[in-house]
Design an enzyme around this catalytic site. Structure first.
Site, PDB file in Angstrom:
ATOM      1  N   GLY A  98       0.795  -1.230   0.000  1.00 18.24           N
ATOM      2  CA  GLY A  98       0.000   0.000   0.000  1.00 18.24           C
ATOM      3  C   GLY A  98       0.821   1.270   0.000  1.00 18.24           C
ATOM      4  O   GLY A  98       2.028   1.258  -0.229  1.00 18.24           O
ATOM      5  N   SER A  99       0.138   2.375   0.286  1.00 18.99           N
ATOM      6  CA  SER A  99       0.720   3.710   0.170  1.00 18.99           C
ATOM      7  C   SER A  99       1.885   3.917   1.118  1.00 18.99           C
ATOM      8  O   SER A  99       1.913   3.390   2.239  1.00 18.99           O
ATOM      9  CB  SER A  99      -0.348   4.759   0.471  1.00 18.99           C
ATOM     10  OG  SER A  99       0.257   6.005   0.736  1.00 18.99           O
ATOM     11  N   THR A 100       2.838   4.735   0.667  1.00 14.72           N
ATOM     12  CA  THR A 100       4.005   5.035   1.485  1.00 14.72           C
ATOM     13  C   THR A 100       3.659   5.927   2.666  1.00 14.72           C
ATOM     14  O   THR A 100       4.492   6.130   3.547  1.00 14.72           O
ATOM     15  CB  THR A 100       5.088   5.725   0.641  1.00 14.72           C
ATOM     16  OG1 THR A 100       4.536   6.907   0.074  1.00 14.72           O
ATOM     17  CG2 THR A 100       5.565   4.815  -0.462  1.00 14.72           C
ATOM     18  N   VAL A 101       2.427   6.472   2.700  1.00 11.06           N
ATOM     19  CA  VAL A 101       1.993   7.221   3.882  1.00 11.06           C
ATOM     20  C   VAL A 101       1.983   6.280   5.095  1.00 11.06           C
ATOM     21  O   VAL A 101       1.996   6.723   6.238  1.00 11.06           O
ATOM     22  CB  VAL A 101       0.599   7.854   3.641  1.00 11.06           C
ATOM     23  CG1 VAL A 101       0.070   8.514   4.902  1.00 11.06           C
ATOM     24  CG2 VAL A 101       0.673   8.877   2.517  1.00 11.06           C
ATOM     25  N   GLY A 102       2.009   4.983   4.827  1.00 10.75           N
ATOM     26  CA  GLY A 102       2.048   3.978   5.893  1.00 10.75           C
ATOM     27  C   GLY A 102       3.148   4.229   6.912  1.00 10.75           C
ATOM     28  O   GLY A 102       2.980   3.938   8.095  1.00 10.75           O
TER      29      GLY A 102
END
Lengths: 132, 391
Positions: free
Chosen positions: A61-65
């Site tokens: 998933g997104s690197t905002v993780g």
């Protein structure tokens, strides 16, 4: 039983193992305020990861993780440690900024949820001691 | 990993705590990726800066980092924020959010980051083929590798910031020749007729097929500049890859693995994607990726010929493309223009009633994921709808 892995983020942790065979997306998949997995259909859906030694194959998933791991830590609901088969940059950066011990290259198939464990990640070695 | 003396000193903390943390992050990621060394970069582009996503924890982290003296060591630009930095009230953003968003950007600016707030950094700076970059934001990464022939991995927001501070990236993946070998060849010829004017759909299909693999796209007519942007943005939404070889566009000769998979795209694949984004709509949004100045002019010129907008149209572009006369022209035609943000990371679509037409498969994907009703169409169809014809 002692399981060795590759050290990624140094630190020590003690807690109950929480094991999933499914990858985890922290952004959108875990509530940053409660530490509960909210991804629909995930085998950990509804389960809190706070204080656990969380074992999963790899992140997705997104690197905002990475920032979600930091938010979990600030809210006191981050995992005590993370063990992966293969860590990717989202998890590595997230653990680094959140201060969560991280190791990978572990055959997670031998690990079971609910077992007490201790994790040590040093500069050159990393292992997990699991109660048998 | 082999480090230079300077890198070792930075890693020891000889040059301050902030650089130590950044270097540690870059080295750790490099080790995990199997990099044998680091490579100096010339430009970093940082994403993941919306306050909505990073929250107070992210804000505090960035303020702390700035407070500890972290400074970027190369040119560093920023992806869009969660709002237009001036006209946020009109977008439905509340005061508390706006204040926090402003603090995020101030902290980054203190580190020397340029608050460009656009997902199209490639339109506002020169990059030479073979140059090493550390870019986050998938559409920009795909553009850098596939159109400019530069070299960057698909980095995450915080990693790109650490790379900006360290001035280095792990020499792995798309930075290396081996990492740029194509593992899949996608042939669009069987569906070429059906894909006319629908590069965004072609990109979405390619991303799904390629996943994380470097790909070659065959059998597509040569796209125009804005069609390339739509194509690559769509690839980034549905796939994990950071490089697609496009004949006639990519400056590098494709290197294809001997055992590369070959996949043909059929007309049914096109219909499948169209069916995914076939919702009702009563407004239109353009600018994912941000419209270039040329695109803005083309859109306005088309609408002018058609007598202006009869339905609501909102455009998104970079502050660097801002121009008083263009703004006034848009205003006369009944079109709104916002900067610094987009339809995906701002609350605008909710403001518009939650049902929109888009020409970007990337926007369609992320808006649908937020629960909005989305129709994906070609830019021409969308503008005809706005002008009050067709439909």
């Amino acid at each position: 039983m002692r399981v060795y892995g590759r050290p990624l983020v140094e630190g020590d942790a003690r807690g109950e193992l929480l094991v999933t065979r499914q990858p985890i997306s922290f952004y959108g998949g875990v509530d940053p305020d409660t530490g509960v997995v909210v991804e629909k259909g995930h085998e950990l859906e509804g389960v809190g990861i706070g204080g656990k030694i969380l074992v999963f194959p790899y992140g997705k998933g997104s690197t905002v993780g990475s920032y979600i791991l930091l938010r979990l830590a600030k809210n006191g609901v981050a995992p005590a440690g993370i063990v992966n088969e293969s860590s990717e940059p989202i998890i590595i950066i997230g653990c680094l900024i959140a201060g969560i011990p991280l190791m990978d290259r572990v055959d997670i198939g031998s690990l079971r949820s609910g077992v007490a464990a201790e994790m040590h990640v040093g500069e050159s070695n990393a292992y997990l001691d699991v109660e048998v | 990993m082999e480090l230079t003396r300077w890198e070792e000193r930075a890693l020891r903390g000889d040059m301050g705590e902030a650089l130590r943390l950044a270097m540690r992050a870059v080295v750790k990621v490099g080790e995990a990726l199997g990099a044998e060394r680091l490579v100096p970069i010339t430009w970093a582009h940082v994403s993941g800066i919306s306050y909505k996503n990073i929250g107070d924890a992210g804000l505090e982290f960035l303020e702390e980092l700035a407070g500890r003296g972290a400074r970027v060591s190369v040119k560093t630009t920023l992806n869009p924020a969660g709002m237009d930095m001036e006209r946020w009230r009109e977008m439905g953003v509340d005061e508390g959010f706006a204040e926090k968003q402003l603090r995020v950007i101030r902290a980054l600016a203190r580190m020397g980051v340029q608050a460009t707030l656009t997902c199209t950094p490639y339109l506002y700076g020169r990059v030479e083929p073979g140059e090493h970059l550390a870019w986050a934001e998938s559409n920009a990464v795909l553009y850098a590798n596939s159109v400019l022939g530069a070299r960057t991995n698909r980095d995450g927001g915080p990693l790109a910031l650490f790379e900006a501070i360290a001035g280095r990236a792990p020499y792995a993946g798309l930075h290396t020749d081996e990492g740029r070998v194509a593992r899949v060849v996608v042939d669009f010829a069987p569906a070429a007729e059906r894909l006319r004017g629908l590069y965004q759909v072609a990109g979405y299909i390619l991303g799904r097929i390629a996943g994380p693999r470097v790909a070659v796209a065959e059998g597509l007519p040569r796209p125009s500049a804005w069609e390339v942007k739509l194509f690559l943005a769509a690839v980034g939404a549905s796939g994990g890859t950071g490089l697609v070889y496009l004949p006639g566009v990519t400056p590098e000769e494709p290197r294809v693995a001997g055992d590369a998979e070959r996949v043909s795209v059929e007309p049914g694949d096109v219909e499948e994607v169209e069916a995914m984004f076939s919702g009702e709509f009563d407004a239109a949004v353009l600018g994912c990726p941000h419209l270039s100045r040329e695109e803005l002019v083309e859109v306005l010129r088309y609408l002018e010929r058609r007598g202006g907008a009869r339905r609501r149209l909102v455009l998104f572009t970079a502050r660097a493309a801002r121009d008083r006369s263009l703004e006034e022209w848009a205003g006369r035609l009944g079109v709104e223009v916002f900067y610094d943000t987009c339809m995906v990371v701002s609350p605008i679509v909710g403001r518009l009633g939650g049902r929109v037409a888009v020409d970007s498969a990337k926007a369609a994907y992320y808006l649908a994921a937020q629960g909005y009703s989305v129709r994906l169409m070609s830019r021409r169809q969308l503008l005809d709808y706005v002008a009050g014809g067709g439909d």
